[in-house]
Design an enzyme around this catalytic site. Structure first.
Site, PDB file in Angstrom:
ATOM      1  N   LYS A  23       0.833  -1.213   0.000  1.00  0.00           N
ATOM      2  CA  LYS A  23       0.000   0.000   0.000  1.00  0.00           C
ATOM      3  C   LYS A  23       0.861   1.254   0.000  1.00  0.00           C
ATOM      4  O   LYS A  23       0.653   2.170  -0.799  1.00  0.00           O
ATOM      5  CB  LYS A  23      -0.896   0.004   1.245  1.00  0.00           C
ATOM      6  CG  LYS A  23      -1.534   1.350   1.530  1.00  0.00           C
ATOM      7  CD  LYS A  23      -2.407   1.322   2.765  1.00  0.00           C
ATOM      8  CE  LYS A  23      -1.718   1.591   4.082  1.00  0.00           C
ATOM      9  NZ  LYS A  23      -1.571   2.984   4.464  1.00  0.00           N
ATOM     10  N   ASN A  24       1.845   1.299   0.914  1.00  0.00           N
ATOM     11  CA  ASN A  24       2.586   2.547   1.102  1.00  0.00           C
ATOM     12  C   ASN A  24       3.634   2.807   0.020  1.00  0.00           C
ATOM     13  O   ASN A  24       4.273   3.864   0.015  1.00  0.00           O
ATOM     14  CB  ASN A  24       3.203   2.589   2.503  1.00  0.00           C
ATOM     15  CG  ASN A  24       2.133   2.773   3.568  1.00  0.00           C
ATOM     16  OD1 ASN A  24       0.982   3.073   3.242  1.00  0.00           O
ATOM     17  ND2 ASN A  24       2.494   2.587   4.825  1.00  0.00           N
ATOM     18  N   ARG A  94      -4.786  10.950   4.424  1.00  0.00           N
ATOM     19  CA  ARG A  94      -3.667  11.896   4.575  1.00  0.00           C
ATOM     20  C   ARG A  94      -2.678  11.831   3.416  1.00  0.00           C
ATOM     21  O   ARG A  94      -2.044  12.828   3.069  1.00  0.00           O
ATOM     22  CB  ARG A  94      -2.874  11.572   5.832  1.00  0.00           C
ATOM     23  CG  ARG A  94      -3.534  11.866   7.111  1.00  0.00           C
ATOM     24  CD  ARG A  94      -2.550  11.609   8.220  1.00  0.00           C
ATOM     25  NE  ARG A  94      -1.394  12.473   8.066  1.00  0.00           N
ATOM     26  CZ  ARG A  94      -1.323  13.708   8.511  1.00  0.00           C
ATOM     27  NH1 ARG A  94      -2.321  14.223   9.161  1.00  0.00           N
ATOM     28  NH2 ARG A  94      -0.238  14.431   8.319  1.00  0.00           N
ATOM     29  N   CYS A 118      -4.839  13.199  13.472  1.00  0.00           N
ATOM     30  CA  CYS A 118      -4.940  11.781  13.136  1.00  0.00           C
ATOM     31  C   CYS A 118      -4.834  11.003  14.431  1.00  0.00           C
ATOM     32  O   CYS A 118      -4.164  11.439  15.366  1.00  0.00           O
ATOM     33  CB  CYS A 118      -3.797  11.435  12.189  1.00  0.00           C
ATOM     34  SG  CYS A 118      -3.556   9.697  11.931  1.00  0.00           S
ATOM     35  N   ARG A 123       1.095  14.478  13.455  1.00  0.00           N
ATOM     36  CA  ARG A 123       1.456  14.314  12.049  1.00  0.00           C
ATOM     37  C   ARG A 123       1.501  15.636  11.257  1.00  0.00           C
ATOM     38  O   ARG A 123       0.715  15.843  10.319  1.00  0.00           O
ATOM     39  CB  ARG A 123       0.523  13.300  11.376  1.00  0.00           C
ATOM     40  CG  ARG A 123       0.535  11.973  12.108  1.00  0.00           C
ATOM     41  CD  ARG A 123      -0.201  10.902  11.379  1.00  0.00           C
ATOM     42  NE  ARG A 123       0.539  10.366  10.263  1.00  0.00           N
ATOM     43  CZ  ARG A 123       0.059   9.467   9.409  1.00  0.00           C
ATOM     44  NH1 ARG A 123      -1.161   9.033   9.542  1.00  0.00           N
ATOM     45  NH2 ARG A 123       0.800   9.027   8.422  1.00  0.00           N
ATOM     46  N   ASP A 311       4.751   0.653  12.038  1.00  0.00           N
ATOM     47  CA  ASP A 311       3.530   0.022  11.514  1.00  0.00           C
ATOM     48  C   ASP A 311       3.398  -1.450  11.931  1.00  0.00           C
ATOM     49  O   ASP A 311       2.392  -2.089  11.613  1.00  0.00           O
ATOM     50  CB  ASP A 311       3.475   0.144   9.981  1.00  0.00           C
ATOM     51  CG  ASP A 311       3.249   1.571   9.536  1.00  0.00           C
ATOM     52  OD1 ASP A 311       2.880   2.409  10.375  1.00  0.00           O
ATOM     53  OD2 ASP A 311       3.457   1.860   8.338  1.00  0.00           O
ATOM     54  N   ARG A 403      -8.767  -0.157   4.696  1.00  0.00           N
ATOM     55  CA  ARG A 403      -7.883   0.851   4.084  1.00  0.00           C
ATOM     56  C   ARG A 403      -6.566   0.225   3.667  1.00  0.00           C
ATOM     57  O   ARG A 403      -5.940   0.681   2.713  1.00  0.00           O
ATOM     58  CB  ARG A 403      -7.575   1.955   5.094  1.00  0.00           C
ATOM     59  CG  ARG A 403      -8.786   2.718   5.503  1.00  0.00           C
ATOM     60  CD  ARG A 403      -8.387   3.878   6.345  1.00  0.00           C
ATOM     61  NE  ARG A 403      -7.499   4.745   5.585  1.00  0.00           N
ATOM     62  CZ  ARG A 403      -7.164   5.955   5.939  1.00  0.00           C
ATOM     63  NH1 ARG A 403      -7.617   6.447   7.046  1.00  0.00           N
ATOM     64  NH2 ARG A 403      -6.354   6.670   5.195  1.00  0.00           N
TER      65      ARG A 403
HETATM   66  C1  EPZ Z   1       4.305   6.976   6.414  1.00  0.00           C
HETATM   67  O1  EPZ Z   1       3.620   8.072   7.002  1.00  0.00           O
HETATM   68  C2  EPZ Z   1       3.320   5.837   6.338  1.00  0.00           C
HETATM   69  N1  EPZ Z   1       2.177   6.223   5.543  1.00  0.00           N
HETATM   70  C3  EPZ Z   1       2.873   5.442   7.746  1.00  0.00           C
HETATM   71  O2  EPZ Z   1       2.061   4.282   7.637  1.00  0.00           O
HETATM   72  C4  EPZ Z   1       4.105   5.107   8.589  1.00  0.00           C
HETATM   73  O3  EPZ Z   1       3.692   4.858   9.913  1.00  0.00           O
HETATM   74  C5  EPZ Z   1       5.110   6.245   8.554  1.00  0.00           C
HETATM   75  O4  EPZ Z   1       5.434   6.585   7.172  1.00  0.00           O
HETATM   76  C6  EPZ Z   1       6.410   5.929   9.264  1.00  0.00           C
HETATM   77  O5  EPZ Z   1       7.001   4.794   8.707  1.00  0.00           O
HETATM   78  C7  EPZ Z   1       2.200   6.078   4.222  1.00  0.00           C
HETATM   79  O6  EPZ Z   1       3.178   5.663   3.635  1.00  0.00           O
HETATM   80  C8  EPZ Z   1       0.960   6.428   3.486  1.00  0.00           C
HETATM   81  P1  EPZ Z   1       6.679  10.228   8.279  1.00  0.00           P
HETATM   82  P2  EPZ Z   1       4.253   9.533   6.939  1.00  0.00           P
HETATM   83  O7  EPZ Z   1       6.602  11.505   7.550  1.00  0.00           O
HETATM   84  O8  EPZ Z   1       4.925   9.726   5.652  1.00  0.00           O
HETATM   85  C9  EPZ Z   1       7.168  13.430  11.815  1.00  0.00           C
HETATM   86  C10 EPZ Z   1       0.145   2.928   7.953  1.00  0.00           C
HETATM   87  O9  EPZ Z   1      -0.321   2.369   8.978  1.00  0.00           O
HETATM   88  N2  EPZ Z   1       7.000  14.451  10.776  1.00  0.00           N
HETATM   89  O10 EPZ Z   1       7.825   9.319   7.997  1.00  0.00           O
HETATM   90  O11 EPZ Z   1       3.170  10.484   7.324  1.00  0.00           O
HETATM   91  C11 EPZ Z   1       5.904  12.612  12.021  1.00  0.00           C
HETATM   92  O12 EPZ Z   1       4.982  13.278  12.863  1.00  0.00           O
HETATM   93  C12 EPZ Z   1       0.658   4.352   7.995  1.00  0.00           C
HETATM   94  O13 EPZ Z   1       0.196   2.367   6.835  1.00  0.00           O
HETATM   95  C13 EPZ Z   1       7.213  15.782  11.089  1.00  0.00           C
HETATM   96  O14 EPZ Z   1       7.550  16.146  12.223  1.00  0.00           O
HETATM   97  O15 EPZ Z   1       5.310   9.427   8.119  1.00  0.00           O
HETATM   98  C14 EPZ Z   1       6.467  11.344  12.599  1.00  0.00           C
HETATM   99  O16 EPZ Z   1       6.739  11.523  13.963  1.00  0.00           O
HETATM  100  C15 EPZ Z   1       0.348   5.040   9.293  1.00  0.00           C
HETATM  101  N3  EPZ Z   1       7.030  16.720  10.093  1.00  0.00           N
HETATM  102  C16 EPZ Z   1       7.790  11.184  11.864  1.00  0.00           C
HETATM  103  O17 EPZ Z   1       8.113  12.503  11.378  1.00  0.00           O
HETATM  104  C17 EPZ Z   1       6.679  16.359   8.828  1.00  0.00           C
HETATM  105  O18 EPZ Z   1       6.547  17.252   7.971  1.00  0.00           O
HETATM  106  C18 EPZ Z   1       7.758  10.237  10.671  1.00  0.00           C
HETATM  107  O19 EPZ Z   1       6.648  10.543   9.836  1.00  0.00           O
HETATM  108  C19 EPZ Z   1       6.487  15.011   8.505  1.00  0.00           C
HETATM  109  C20 EPZ Z   1       6.661  14.064   9.512  1.00  0.00           C
END
Ligand code: EPZ
Length: 422
Positions: A23-24, A94, A118, A123, A311, A403
């Site tokens: 998916k991701n 998202r 969320c 996030r 995840d 989802r």
């Molecule tokens: C991706 O989310 C995945 N989603 C998530 O999977 C997964 O948990 C996550 O990566 C971490 O591996 C998809 O691929 C669609 P990040 P993403 O940006 O891209 C912080 C699932 O269950 N951050 O790597 O949103 C954030 O808050 C989902 O399939 C900032 O501070 O994750 C987090 O603490 C849920 N500022 C960390 O970084 C930003 O601008 C990592 O988030 C962006 C992120």
């Protein structure tokens, strides 16, 4: 059909299950189709609610989007003038923030509804905006929308580390935009997740020039255009990990087909430390059986790739609740991603939260109850506990599961679980 799963627990799992496409990885790859001139054909894209949401958004943005009889997805841009991703679509998923980079780079403008809060945490998207701003985007935030514009993006050196390490989402957005920017972009502290590498390989197949794929330093030389291609999405490592835990929790062994074990080294190593037996065969086949005795407790911290994935945290917690001793799971990506604790406790686990850690007592015998799914992976954890436990578990709001897990109930039923939808 209703919105709940009814699980008759205590039935051993056996047999074989086919793992779906990731998916991701499929999501950013589908959004990257906005960058392309011509038609893209994608194989191994799972059939999920998040993929249907993406279809709605891409169609709204002027793309044709069809699933062929052979399962492949065809995406073609037919109207490249639209640039707005509205609230009613972004609020369903998202990942729609991944329209920002491609729209900005290809159409010069992106007006995207700001994603809201969320259940797994705050996030923010500040790092996405940092990346796109460094490439030359003008950014305005008004009336709940982010409005980005640029006549031409220019390559830049960008550090994308945040308070929790690298960001998958920000890396994807910046990388997609940089493929069509003028000159060279260097992304430092890029996310190394296999899904980002898959996106980069897809972009390269369309003509993008990218070095350092799979490493924290991506170097992108901008090109004038990207051309349609055919591409196969990688297997879903989180779905694989979820079935590894299912196989370790009940029955006498299951076989997983179409996996990429190299993307799961942390999960495999930690599962082996619990005593689970995992074999790999050539061609992406894995076999998992429960530990010969009670599972050993293992402490885990979630980390960006190649660490243990956030995840998989909820599913691993469901497993550790049955281990022979106490364990601690520390969440270093989403410190509040613990909504599943109370629901697992309703099924018989003994878990308490301390800061960003969960202290799990172990030796739980799950007994069926009615529970509420809060997010995708939390829901999977409840299903795992329900299958392993005695009696009837009712998981409400399985909307979340749909989802991200392709045909979960059907696949588990084919392995011997008794699950019905109601
Ligand atoms: C991706 O989310 C995945 N989603 C998530 O999977 C997964 O948990 C996550 O990566 C971490 O591996 C998809 O691929 C669609 P990040 P993403 O940006 O891209 C912080 C699932 O269950 N951050 O790597 O949103 C954030 O808050 C989902 O399939 C900032 O501070 O994750 C987090 O603490 C849920 N500022 C960390 O970084 C930003 O601008 C990592 O988030 C962006 C992120």
């Amino acid at each position: 059909m209703g919105d709940r799963l009814i699980i008759e627990g205590g039935r051993p799992l056996s047999g074989e299950v086919e793992i779906s496409g990731a998916k991701n990885a499929a999501l950013p790859i589908l959004f990257a189709c906005l960058l392309v001139d011509g038609k893209t054909v994608l194989y191994n894209v799972p059939e999920l609610r998040d993929i249907s949401s993406t279809r709605h958004i891409l169609r709204k943005l002027g793309c044709g989007f069809e699933r062929r009889a052979d399962g492949a997805i065809e995406v073609e841009v037919v109207d490249a003038k639209r640039y707005t991703a509205p609230y009613e679509l972004v609020s369903t998923m998202r990942a729609s923030v991944w329209t920002m980079g491609p729209l900005l780079a290809h159409r010069g403008r992106a007006k995207v509804s700001k994603p809201g809060g969320c259940v797994i945490g705050a996030r923010p998207i500040d790092l996405h905006l940092r990346g796109l701003k460094a490439l030359g985007a003008d950014i305005e935030e008004t009336h709940g929308y982010i409005d980005l514009s640029a006549k031409k993006l220019r390559g830049a050196e960008i550090y994308l580390g945040g308070p929790f390490g690298s960001s998958v989402g920000a890396t994807a957005n910046t990388l997609m935009a940089a493929t069509l920017a003028e000159g060279t972009t260097v992304i430092e502290h890029a996310a190394c997740e296999p899904e980002i590498a898959d996106l980069a390989n897809f972009l390269a197949a369309m003509g993008a020039k990218i070095e350092g794929i799979g490493t924290p330093r991506l170097v992108i030389d901008g090109v004038d255009r990207l051309l349609g291609t055919e591409y196969t999405v990688i297997p879903d490592r989180i779905e694989t990990g979820t079935y590894l835990i299912a196989g370790a929790m009940s029955g006498d062994g299951i076989t997983l087909k179409n996996t990429a074990p190299d993307h799961l080294r942390a999960v495999i190593a930690i599962m082996q430390q619990t005593g689970a037996l995992i074999d790999e065969e050539p061609g992406g086949t894995m076999r998992v059986s429960p530990p010969p005795g009670p599972p050993q407790s293992v402490d885990v911290a979630t980390l960006p790739y190649p660490g243990f994935p956030t995840d998989m945290q909820a599913q691993f917690m469901a497993y550790m609740a049955t281990a022979d001793g106490m364990s601690v799971i520390t969440e270093k990506i989403y410190p509040d991603r613990f909504m599943h604790i109370m629901e697992l406790n309703r099924l018989g686990a003994k878990i308490r939260k301390e800061g960003n850690s969960a202290i799990i007592e172990g030796r739980a015998k799950y007994s069926g109850a009615e529970v509420m799914a809060s997010d995708l992976r939390a829901s999977a954890a409840l299903v795992l506990a329900g299958i392993a436990g005695e009696g009837k578990t009712i998981v409400n709001r399985i909307y979340h599961l749909e989802r991200g897990y392709e045909r979960l109930a059907e696949k588990l039923t084919s392995l011997g679980a008794k699950i019905t939808r109601d």
